[in-house]
Design an enzyme around this catalytic site. Structure first.
Site, short mmCIF file in Angstrom:
data_model
loop_
_atom_site.label_atom_id
_atom_site.label_comp_id
_atom_site.label_asym_id
_atom_site.label_seq_id
_atom_site.Cartn_x
_atom_site.Cartn_y
_atom_site.Cartn_z
N SER A 45 0.86 -1.18 0.00
CA SER A 45 0.00 0.00 0.00
C SER A 45 0.90 1.24 0.00
CB SER A 45 -0.96 -0.02 1.19
OG SER A 45 -0.23 -0.20 2.36
N ASP A 77 -0.79 -1.22 -4.49
CA ASP A 77 -2.23 -1.23 -4.21
C ASP A 77 -2.75 0.21 -4.09
OD1 ASP A 77 -4.64 -2.49 -3.56
OD2 ASP A 77 -4.20 -2.56 -1.39
N ASP A 99 -5.86 4.28 -8.61
CA ASP A 99 -7.18 4.41 -8.02
C ASP A 99 -7.67 5.85 -8.20
OD1 ASP A 99 -9.47 4.55 -6.58
OD2 ASP A 99 -8.66 3.68 -4.74
N ASN A 225 -7.97 -9.57 -2.64
CA ASN A 225 -7.07 -8.79 -1.78
C ASN A 225 -7.32 -9.07 -0.30
OD1 ASN A 225 -6.42 -7.62 -4.19
ND2 ASN A 225 -7.01 -5.54 -3.60
P1 13P Z 1 -9.09 -6.07 3.69
O1 13P Z 1 -8.23 -5.21 4.54
O2 13P Z 1 -10.53 -5.99 4.03
O3 13P Z 1 -8.59 -7.46 3.60
O4 13P Z 1 -9.02 -5.45 2.18
C1 13P Z 1 -7.82 -5.53 1.49
C2 13P Z 1 -7.87 -4.77 0.22
O5 13P Z 1 -8.85 -4.76 -0.48
C3 13P Z 1 -6.64 -4.08 -0.18
O6 13P Z 1 -6.81 -3.34 -1.35
#
Ligand code: 13P
Length: 279
Positions: A45, A77, A99, A225
């Site tokens: 992330s 991500d 995004d 994910n």
């Molecule tokens: P969670 O934290 O609900 O597993 O979601 C992960 C996600 O979608 C990362 O983009």
């Protein structure tokens, strides 16, 4: 990542995309995938990227991916900052998610198309999102009242005109822990899967029931994910070990214990996604 997802879609399973936060969590999900003989997507992330710095993070992850016994994609991500997306592509991420889902449909299309053009010259895959997925993921916060499911007609246009390799339509799943039963629009998901022809991504995997995962995979989900479940395994593992070994002062022992907990969490999801034994 694109090749992995095409194979998963064709063969009716999904590749686990796990958000890592450091060396230990990356090692744990790689070990889980090697044990399961499954492909793996390591996700970073934007806050993890910022915490490490782009170069130190990719310099740590790339050799891990290259020496792994299974194929590993390194994916950025939920990145809203297009300049950061370009920097990560240049640095060596094998896949990125732009995004721009909070922007107008037209602006989202334009930004996504720009990233696809840039990424294609470097053989990097691109994921895009339509609608707004409720919850908190990293630096992105979407309140319930602002959540919006993906429009199926616009989804086809978005996928076809941008040429993305993976599509994340908002269908009612949520980032973080679910408060009550998730309200997933399976009919919408099926329609989008049938008409878009692109491997689909499920965000907000933590806390979904096994039969929900299986239904989504059957309908066309190829990437799922998982972030919160990895973070919970990590933090609880630390707490559990420290509570039981109050006098322990060797961090390597703590790390081995925590690594086992994170690995178990990944293994459980890989099995549920039907990805075991695919390599
Ligand atoms: P969670 O934290 O609900 O597993 O979601 C992960 C996600 O979608 C990362 O983009």
């Amino acid at each position: 990542m694109s090749e992995m997802l095409k194979h998963a879609k064709k063969n009716g399973y999904a590749v686990g995309a796990f958000n890592i936060v450091n060396y230990l969590t990356a090692e744990a999900v790689i070990k889980a995938s090697e044990e399961m003989r499954s492909p793996l997507i390591i996700q970073t992330s934007t806050s993890t990227v910022k915490q490490f710095g782009i170069k130190p993070l990719i310099d740590m992850l790339k050799p891990m991916a290259q020496t792994s016994k299974v194929p590993v994609a390194i994916h950025l991500d939920h990145c809203t900052d297009i300049e950061m997306v370009y920097k990560c592509i240049d640095a060596g991420w094998s896949s990125v998610m732009i995004d721009a889902s909070k922007e107008s449909f037209e602006d989202n299309m334009k930004k996504t198309l720009d990233v696809v053009k840039y990424a294609s010259s470097k053989d990097v895959s691109v994921e895009g999102e339509l609608g707004a997925i409720v919850g908190v993921e990293d630096e992105i916060h979407v309140k319930e009242k602002d959540s919006m499911l993906a429009d199926p007609v616009k989804s086809v246009q978005y996928v076809k005109e941008t040429g993305i390799h993976a599509f994340a339509p908002a269908i009612g799943t949520a980032h973080g822990l679910y408060k009550g039963e998730p309200k997933i629009d399976f009919d919408r998901f099926k329609l989008i899967a049938d008409t878009c022809g692109c491997p689909l991504v499920i965000h907000g995997g933590t806390g979904l029931a096994k039969d929900v995962f299986k239904k989504l995979i059957m309908l066309g989900a190829a990437k799922i994910n998982i972030s919160t479940a990895i973070k919970i395994a990590y933090c609880r593992g630390m707490g559990e070990y420290s509570a039981e070994h109050a006098d322990e002062n060797n961090p390597l022992k703590l790390d081995r214990f925590v690594l086992g907990k994170v690995k178990d969490a990944a293994v459980e999801h890989i099995k549920t996604f039907g990805a075991e034994g695919r390599i």
